[in-house]
Design a protein around this motif. Structure first.
Motif, PDB file in Angstrom:
ATOM      1  N   VAL A 276      -4.171  18.485  48.899  1.00 49.05           N
ATOM      2  CA  VAL A 276      -3.577  17.399  49.676  1.00 49.05           C
ATOM      3  C   VAL A 276      -2.678  17.999  50.754  1.00 49.05           C
ATOM      4  O   VAL A 276      -1.759  18.759  50.462  1.00 49.05           O
ATOM      5  CB  VAL A 276      -2.762  16.456  48.767  1.00 49.05           C
ATOM      6  CG1 VAL A 276      -2.074  15.373  49.611  1.00 49.05           C
ATOM      7  CG2 VAL A 276      -3.661  15.822  47.716  1.00 49.05           C
ATOM      8  N   HIS A 277      -2.965  17.671  52.002  1.00 48.77           N
ATOM      9  CA  HIS A 277      -2.181  18.214  53.116  1.00 48.77           C
ATOM     10  C   HIS A 277      -0.876  17.444  53.296  1.00 48.77           C
ATOM     11  O   HIS A 277       0.193  18.034  53.410  1.00 48.77           O
ATOM     12  CB  HIS A 277      -3.017  18.160  54.395  1.00 48.77           C
ATOM     13  CG  HIS A 277      -2.254  18.539  55.625  1.00 48.77           C
ATOM     14  ND1 HIS A 277      -1.756  19.811  55.816  1.00 48.77           N
ATOM     15  CD2 HIS A 277      -1.879  17.822  56.726  1.00 48.77           C
ATOM     16  CE1 HIS A 277      -1.127  19.859  56.973  1.00 48.77           C
ATOM     17  NE2 HIS A 277      -1.175  18.669  57.542  1.00 48.77           N
ATOM     18  N   ASN A 278      -0.959  16.133  53.342  1.00 55.00           N
ATOM     19  CA  ASN A 278       0.245  15.325  53.486  1.00 55.00           C
ATOM     20  C   ASN A 278      -0.024  13.893  53.047  1.00 55.00           C
ATOM     21  O   ASN A 278      -1.175  13.488  52.866  1.00 55.00           O
ATOM     22  CB  ASN A 278       0.742  15.338  54.939  1.00 55.00           C
ATOM     23  CG  ASN A 278      -0.146  14.490  55.840  1.00 55.00           C
ATOM     24  OD1 ASN A 278      -1.363  14.547  55.744  1.00 55.00           O
ATOM     25  ND2 ASN A 278       0.447  13.709  56.704  1.00 55.00           N
ATOM     26  N   ILE A 279       1.046  13.147  52.848  1.00 53.06           N
ATOM     27  CA  ILE A 279       0.952  11.719  52.551  1.00 53.06           C
ATOM     28  C   ILE A 279       1.463  10.973  53.772  1.00 53.06           C
ATOM     29  O   ILE A 279       2.606  11.154  54.202  1.00 53.06           O
ATOM     30  CB  ILE A 279       1.748  11.349  51.291  1.00 53.06           C
ATOM     31  CG1 ILE A 279       1.066  11.950  50.054  1.00 53.06           C
ATOM     32  CG2 ILE A 279       1.858   9.836  51.143  1.00 53.06           C
ATOM     33  CD1 ILE A 279       1.780  11.666  48.746  1.00 53.06           C
ATOM     34  N   LYS A 280       0.608  10.170  54.343  1.00 54.58           N
ATOM     35  CA  LYS A 280       0.934   9.433  55.562  1.00 54.58           C
ATOM     36  C   LYS A 280       1.824   8.222  55.260  1.00 54.58           C
ATOM     37  O   LYS A 280       2.778   7.923  55.986  1.00 54.58           O
ATOM     38  CB  LYS A 280      -0.374   8.989  56.221  1.00 54.58           C
ATOM     39  CG  LYS A 280      -0.250   8.183  57.475  1.00 54.58           C
ATOM     40  CD  LYS A 280      -1.662   7.854  57.981  1.00 54.58           C
ATOM     41  CE  LYS A 280      -1.643   6.940  59.179  1.00 54.58           C
ATOM     42  NZ  LYS A 280      -3.027   6.624  59.627  1.00 54.58           N
ATOM     43  N   ALA A 281       1.493   7.539  54.173  1.00 55.53           N
ATOM     44  CA  ALA A 281       2.282   6.372  53.782  1.00 55.53           C
ATOM     45  C   ALA A 281       2.011   6.062  52.319  1.00 55.53           C
ATOM     46  O   ALA A 281       0.953   6.419  51.780  1.00 55.53           O
ATOM     47  CB  ALA A 281       1.938   5.159  54.648  1.00 55.53           C
ATOM     48  N   ALA A 282       2.973   5.418  51.682  1.00 54.18           N
ATOM     49  CA  ALA A 282       2.816   5.070  50.263  1.00 54.18           C
ATOM     50  C   ALA A 282       3.519   3.749  49.971  1.00 54.18           C
ATOM     51  O   ALA A 282       4.468   3.355  50.668  1.00 54.18           O
ATOM     52  CB  ALA A 282       3.374   6.176  49.376  1.00 54.18           C
ATOM     53  N   TYR A 283       3.018   3.100  48.931  1.00 51.16           N
ATOM     54  CA  TYR A 283       3.638   1.870  48.426  1.00 51.16           C
ATOM     55  C   TYR A 283       3.707   2.029  46.915  1.00 51.16           C
ATOM     56  O   TYR A 283       2.693   2.322  46.265  1.00 51.16           O
ATOM     57  CB  TYR A 283       2.787   0.652  48.803  1.00 51.16           C
ATOM     58  CG  TYR A 283       3.174  -0.629  48.097  1.00 51.16           C
ATOM     59  CD1 TYR A 283       4.101  -1.499  48.657  1.00 51.16           C
ATOM     60  CD2 TYR A 283       2.599  -0.981  46.874  1.00 51.16           C
ATOM     61  CE1 TYR A 283       4.451  -2.682  48.018  1.00 51.16           C
ATOM     62  CE2 TYR A 283       2.939  -2.158  46.225  1.00 51.16           C
ATOM     63  CZ  TYR A 283       3.867  -3.004  46.803  1.00 51.16           C
ATOM     64  OH  TYR A 283       4.213  -4.166  46.161  1.00 51.16           O
ATOM     65  N   PHE A 284       4.896   1.897  46.362  1.00 48.17           N
ATOM     66  CA  PHE A 284       5.050   2.024  44.910  1.00 48.17           C
ATOM     67  C   PHE A 284       5.757   0.778  44.392  1.00 48.17           C
ATOM     68  O   PHE A 284       6.823   0.405  44.887  1.00 48.17           O
ATOM     69  CB  PHE A 284       5.855   3.270  44.548  1.00 48.17           C
ATOM     70  CG  PHE A 284       5.434   3.893  43.258  1.00 48.17           C
ATOM     71  CD1 PHE A 284       4.678   5.042  43.230  1.00 48.17           C
ATOM     72  CD2 PHE A 284       5.779   3.296  42.044  1.00 48.17           C
ATOM     73  CE1 PHE A 284       4.276   5.605  42.025  1.00 48.17           C
ATOM     74  CE2 PHE A 284       5.381   3.847  40.842  1.00 48.17           C
ATOM     75  CZ  PHE A 284       4.626   5.000  40.834  1.00 48.17           C
ATOM     76  N   GLU A 285       5.146   0.153  43.410  1.00 46.61           N
ATOM     77  CA  GLU A 285       5.718  -1.045  42.798  1.00 46.61           C
ATOM     78  C   GLU A 285       6.273  -0.645  41.434  1.00 46.61           C
ATOM     79  O   GLU A 285       5.514  -0.409  40.491  1.00 46.61           O
ATOM     80  CB  GLU A 285       4.632  -2.112  42.661  1.00 46.61           C
ATOM     81  CG  GLU A 285       5.155  -3.519  42.478  1.00 46.61           C
ATOM     82  CD  GLU A 285       4.039  -4.551  42.513  1.00 46.61           C
ATOM     83  OE1 GLU A 285       3.723  -5.109  41.444  1.00 46.61           O
ATOM     84  OE2 GLU A 285       3.465  -4.760  43.597  1.00 46.61           O
ATOM     85  N   HIS A 286       7.590  -0.538  41.348  1.00 45.21           N
ATOM     86  CA  HIS A 286       8.257  -0.083  40.125  1.00 45.21           C
ATOM     87  C   HIS A 286       9.140  -1.211  39.598  1.00 45.21           C
ATOM     88  O   HIS A 286      10.014  -1.720  40.312  1.00 45.21           O
ATOM     89  CB  HIS A 286       9.099   1.150  40.435  1.00 45.21           C
ATOM     90  CG  HIS A 286       9.898   1.656  39.281  1.00 45.21           C
ATOM     91  ND1 HIS A 286       9.352   1.968  38.057  1.00 45.21           N
ATOM     92  CD2 HIS A 286      11.233   1.915  39.170  1.00 45.21           C
ATOM     93  CE1 HIS A 286      10.304   2.393  37.242  1.00 45.21           C
ATOM     94  NE2 HIS A 286      11.454   2.371  37.897  1.00 45.21           N
ATOM     95  N   ASN A 287       8.887  -1.605  38.331  1.00 45.71           N
ATOM     96  CA  ASN A 287       9.607  -2.755  37.750  1.00 45.71           C
ATOM     97  C   ASN A 287       9.491  -3.988  38.652  1.00 45.71           C
ATOM     98  O   ASN A 287      10.459  -4.724  38.856  1.00 45.71           O
ATOM     99  CB  ASN A 287      11.080  -2.407  37.525  1.00 45.71           C
ATOM    100  CG  ASN A 287      11.277  -1.545  36.306  1.00 45.71           C
ATOM    101  OD1 ASN A 287      10.467  -1.553  35.373  1.00 45.71           O
ATOM    102  ND2 ASN A 287      12.341  -0.758  36.302  1.00 45.71           N
ATOM    103  N   LYS A 288       8.289  -4.126  39.226  1.00 40.66           N
ATOM    104  CA  LYS A 288       7.953  -5.258  40.106  1.00 40.66           C
ATOM    105  C   LYS A 288       8.723  -5.261  41.425  1.00 40.66           C
ATOM    106  O   LYS A 288       8.711  -6.237  42.168  1.00 40.66           O
ATOM    107  CB  LYS A 288       8.150  -6.597  39.377  1.00 40.66           C
ATOM    108  CG  LYS A 288       7.303  -6.735  38.112  1.00 40.66           C
ATOM    109  CD  LYS A 288       7.276  -8.151  37.603  1.00 40.66           C
ATOM    110  CE  LYS A 288       6.457  -8.268  36.331  1.00 40.66           C
ATOM    111  NZ  LYS A 288       5.060  -7.850  36.499  1.00 40.66           N
ATOM    112  N   GLU A 289       9.406  -4.144  41.717  1.00 39.27           N
ATOM    113  CA  GLU A 289      10.113  -4.018  42.991  1.00 39.27           C
ATOM    114  C   GLU A 289       9.318  -3.090  43.916  1.00 39.27           C
ATOM    115  O   GLU A 289       8.935  -1.990  43.520  1.00 39.27           O
ATOM    116  CB  GLU A 289      11.514  -3.448  42.773  1.00 39.27           C
ATOM    117  CG  GLU A 289      12.334  -3.395  44.047  1.00 39.27           C
ATOM    118  CD  GLU A 289      13.733  -2.853  43.812  1.00 39.27           C
ATOM    119  OE1 GLU A 289      14.450  -2.644  44.814  1.00 39.27           O
ATOM    120  OE2 GLU A 289      14.107  -2.627  42.638  1.00 39.27           O
ATOM    121  N   PRO A 290       9.034  -3.536  45.154  1.00 34.56           N
ATOM    122  CA  PRO A 290       8.210  -2.718  46.056  1.00 34.56           C
ATOM    123  C   PRO A 290       9.036  -1.656  46.784  1.00 34.56           C
ATOM    124  O   PRO A 290      10.172  -1.904  47.203  1.00 34.56           O
ATOM    125  CB  PRO A 290       7.661  -3.746  47.049  1.00 34.56           C
ATOM    126  CG  PRO A 290       8.711  -4.813  47.106  1.00 34.56           C
ATOM    127  CD  PRO A 290       9.351  -4.855  45.732  1.00 34.56           C
TER     128      PRO A 290
END
Length: 444
Positions: free
Chosen positions: A217-231
């Motif tokens: 993996v070269h890089n992460i352009k964007a991410a979305y993480f939903e933790h405890n229903k919080e984005p």
């Protein structure tokens, strides 16, 4: 001549076979039967490597062995020392032949005759770069790079146990988990305490060398993480193109990083936390406060400075073993114990992420790890319980540019659907009704 013959043989051609009923003495009223057999032969593709047509040479590949030198390698392959000296002299301005490293691969392109005399020496110091010393006509040397390809991909997942297992089940690189945990969400989400049902979406880039060698993996352009229903959104953004400074920001331009890294080593686990009430059986359960946080990692793992600062101590002493201590400002200091070897010396200015040493087992330690100690206003504290300062915020002038930059990326991220949402939608009565209506329409 060989190349011309190969080209003639390799060209696509048509074979027509005439099958005659009577070849000799056939009657006038008997018409010959004609059968056409068409066969296409593909011209063999020429194979190029390092910019050379390898079909023109005898190719010999090996790795640099202990005791090998440029001269010894060529001498083993029938080149005399006067010629070797001449080649080395002409090539020295481009590449110092004394820099050959044990274990690195090299290739000899040799003549296609009984002597198989080397015509070219190619050395690969790493996967991307290679050095060519060409002496088949005139002697010249140059450094080049293999072509790099970046392929953008997307991934989604739902946490059942941990993020690494989730990625593994989908055949995805665990580096995605490490990058999200260490580079993006280190101060936002505790990946050791993820909840079942937490989920994520990520847009990332895979890197390939020569279209065939996957380097991860070269890089992460964007991410979305939903933790405890919080984005939690994260977008990669270059804040200083001159210095190459890249950070991750939320959708409202808040820097996700802190002034301190969360851990001094990557891909590690906490084996012992800061604990002033610790009692150890081997010491008769006497009170033995632990004023550091131990990060277990293999011997030789690079240890990083968790923030910018100046090295104020670098030595080996007693139970601490090899250690380095850094003053970051008037408030904070950090210390890194049990190193195998120290890289930084007193007076060095180090930046966040710089390697200052390597994990070892020096001093009092039962296994390979780095003991990370943290001072605030001269007192040792637990770094995980401190409200540490955020990293430098995005400037007002860049904020407008950032918000415009992430707009299409956020749309792309939002349009990536979780698999369970797709299945749930497909099982909805109205969706089934639409499918039935479409089927009826097709049948009519």
């Amino acid at each position: 001549m060989d190349r011309e013959r190969k080209r003639n043989v390799g060209n696509r051609y048509l074979i027509i076979v005439l099958s005659l009923g009577f070849i000799f003495g056939c009657k006038d009223d008997v018409k010959p039967e004609v059968e056409e057999i068409v066969e296409f032969i593909e011209e063999p593709k020429e194979v190029f490597e390092f910019g050379f047509n390898v079909d023109d040479y005898v190719v010999k590949k090996d790795t640099i062995r202990r005791g090998d030198s440029f001269g010894e390698i060529l001498e083993r392959n029938n080149i005399g020392y006067p010629t070797i000296f001449n080649i080395a002299e002409k090539a020295k301005d481009t590449f110092d032949i004394r820099r050959l490293q044990v274990g690195k691969p090299y290739t000899l392109l040799c003549s296609k005759d009984s002597l198989e005399t080397p015509k070219c020496f190619i050395y690969q110091p790493n996967l991307e770069e290679y050095v060519v010393i060409n002496f088949q006509d005139s002697i010249h040397a140059y450094t080049s790079r293999k072509p790099i390809t970046y392929i953008e991909k997307t991934a989604t997942g739902i946490i059942n146990n941990n993020i690494s297992e989730t990625l593994q089940e989908q055949g995805l690189s665990p580096r995605l988990a490490y990058k999200m945990a260490d580079d993006i969400y280190a101060w936002t989400i505790d990946f050791r305490r993820l909840q079942k049902g937490d989920r994520f979406k990520v847009i990332y880039t895979d890197k390939f060398i020569d279209d065939t060698i996957y380097t991860g993996v070269h890089n992460i352009k964007a991410a979305y993480f939903e933790h405890n229903k919080e984005p939690f959104y994260a977008f990669e953004f270059v804040t200083d193109s001159t210095k190459g400074i890249v950070d991750y920001f939320s959708e409202d331009a808040k820097n996700l990083r802190r002034a301190f890294l969360k851990a001094p080593v990557k891909f590690s686990r906490i084996s012992s936390r800061y604990n002033l009430k610790r009692r150890i059986a081997v010491y008769g359960f006497k009170l033995r406060p632990h004023r550091g946080t131990d990060f277990a990692a293999p011997i030789g793992t690079p240890i990083m400075a968790t923030a910018n600062g100046t090295v104020i101590d670098s030595k080996r002493r007693g139970g601490n073993g090899n250690y380095v201590k850094i003053r970051h400002n008037a408030t904070y200091e950090t210390q890194y114990l049990h190193m195998k070897k120290r890289k930084s010396k007193v007076g060095d200015f180090v930046k966040q992420g710089d390697v200052i040493g390597w994990v070892g087992m020096t001093g009092n330690t039962g296994g390979p790890h780095v003991c990370y100690r943290f001072w605030k206003n001269g007192k040792e504290v637990d770094p995980f319980k401190q409200k540490l300062p955020e990293a430098k915020p995005i400037s007002d002038s860049l904020k407008v540019e950032f918000l415009k930059f992430i707009e299409p990326i956020k749309t792309q991220l939002d349009n990536i659907h979780f698999l369970e949402d797709v299945f749930e939608e497909q099982n909805q009565p109205e969706h089934k009704l639409k499918q039935t209506e479409n089927l009826i329409s097709l049948n009519h």
